[in-house]
Motif scaffolding. Sequence first.
Motif, short mmCIF file in Angstrom:
data_model
loop_
_atom_site.label_atom_id
_atom_site.label_comp_id
_atom_site.label_asym_id
_atom_site.label_seq_id
_atom_site.Cartn_x
_atom_site.Cartn_y
_atom_site.Cartn_z
N VAL A 1 -60.69 -33.82 45.41
CA VAL A 1 -59.38 -33.41 44.45
C VAL A 1 -58.50 -33.36 44.88
O VAL A 1 -58.53 -32.27 46.34
CB VAL A 1 -59.88 -32.45 43.35
CG1 VAL A 1 -58.67 -31.99 42.46
CG2 VAL A 1 -60.97 -32.31 42.22
N SER B 1 -54.22 -34.29 41.92
CA SER B 1 -54.76 -35.59 40.46
C SER B 1 -54.80 -37.30 40.73
O SER B 1 -54.21 -37.85 39.89
CB SER B 1 -55.32 -35.14 39.51
OG SER B 1 -55.33 -33.91 39.05
N GLY C 1 -57.33 -34.41 35.87
CA GLY C 1 -58.45 -33.59 36.03
C GLY C 1 -59.03 -33.28 34.68
O GLY C 1 -59.79 -32.17 34.97
N ALA D 1 -52.91 -34.40 36.39
CA ALA D 1 -53.82 -33.65 36.00
C ALA D 1 -54.04 -33.74 34.62
O ALA D 1 -55.34 -33.54 34.24
CB ALA D 1 -53.16 -31.68 36.76
#
Length: 420
Positions: A346, A350, A417, A413
């Motif tokens: 990660v 992202s 994510g 994200a």
Amino acid sequence: MYTLRVRFSAFTLARNAISFHANWPQLWRSPAPQSHYDVIIIGGGGHGLATAYYLAKEHGIRKVAVIEKGWLGGGNTGRNTTVVRSNYFHPESAHFYDFSLRLYEGLSLELGFNVMLSQRGIVTLAHNTHQLELLTRWANALKLNGVDGELLSAARVRDWLPLLNDSPTARYPIAGGLLQRRGGIARHDAVAWGYARAADERGVDIIQNCEVLGFIRQGERVIGVETTRGQIRAPKMGLAVAGHSSVLAAQAGFRLPLTSYALQAFVTEPVKPILRSVVLSLATGTYLSQSDKGELVVGGGLDLFPSYAQRGNLPTLQGIVAGLIELFPCFSRLRLLRQWAGVVDVVHDSTPIIDKAPVEGLYLNCGWGTGGFKAIPGGGFVFAHLLATGSSHPLAEGFSLRRFSTGALIDEAAAAGISH
């Protein structure tokens, strides 16, 4: 003629079953490693195999070795939930992932191997007005980026997913959804096997059970690798090892801006077809689909502590199950069959890294986080371009290491994510 082919196929299957597959044709060779190649790809998962295939097909570079410490596709390629989609927010991500999805759409024909792509759609659920506003902005961004996506009202979501919890007392009421009809799932091992066979046919050496122990240097340049099967040299080497990218980077003498976490998932016992699309909840982070065998494939958020363990932990699993049952109470009676975890890399924003490494001769394909599977065709294509030409493909120019010093981050994200 068709009947004869079917009978012959059935006879062939029966004969090989009786012989314990002794005469079963191999999809790819298992050669001994040569001492020198034009390019070495470290990592025999989807990205590594796709890179090797496109190096041979698009750039004519055939003296390529794909080296894998275990078995082909045994890392994250075999430890994911097989979701494919391109509904990303920022232009750089949306254009790249839509390119990857278009490659998926023609992949079975191109490779001559059925990757079992099922474009059943993916629905992202909103449970309150704030999440619905996010989905509205997201849908507008998709339209601006030329990617398909449509907002669904709460009533249309219920029509699309009639088993959703629609009780007045539901903890997560349905406010609406975002549908990408071209999203769906593909068969993870078929993707790996298809690329492996196609790369092998073009002369690529696929070398399994070959672990990298260190790098061979000539001054400041990396010129080869020490492996459990001896030294292998090449002027260019590509890293495509997902959650273990930081480990290989450390062996080469530099650090990467990423952290490795476990991402776990599980499947239930099989049932008749009851779920028409992939479903993701913004509130719970739980997402699920139904496999061709009838199992529900369920995932959720990261195990939020750094780890290289491919097993996950019980509290995270409990949270995923709780989210599933809140959304679909009727699934509470299903038994869990098996559970697994992959090790994902990660990055802070992202967004992946496709770039030259700080060490000369080494190239990076990493940082896919929870979205590596959907990016396999596109990631392999642009990484092959970088290795062959020394310059970034236009679709990957924003995925450079330079963005961490310039501040030109691509914060995905929200779109990338959430669990997968």
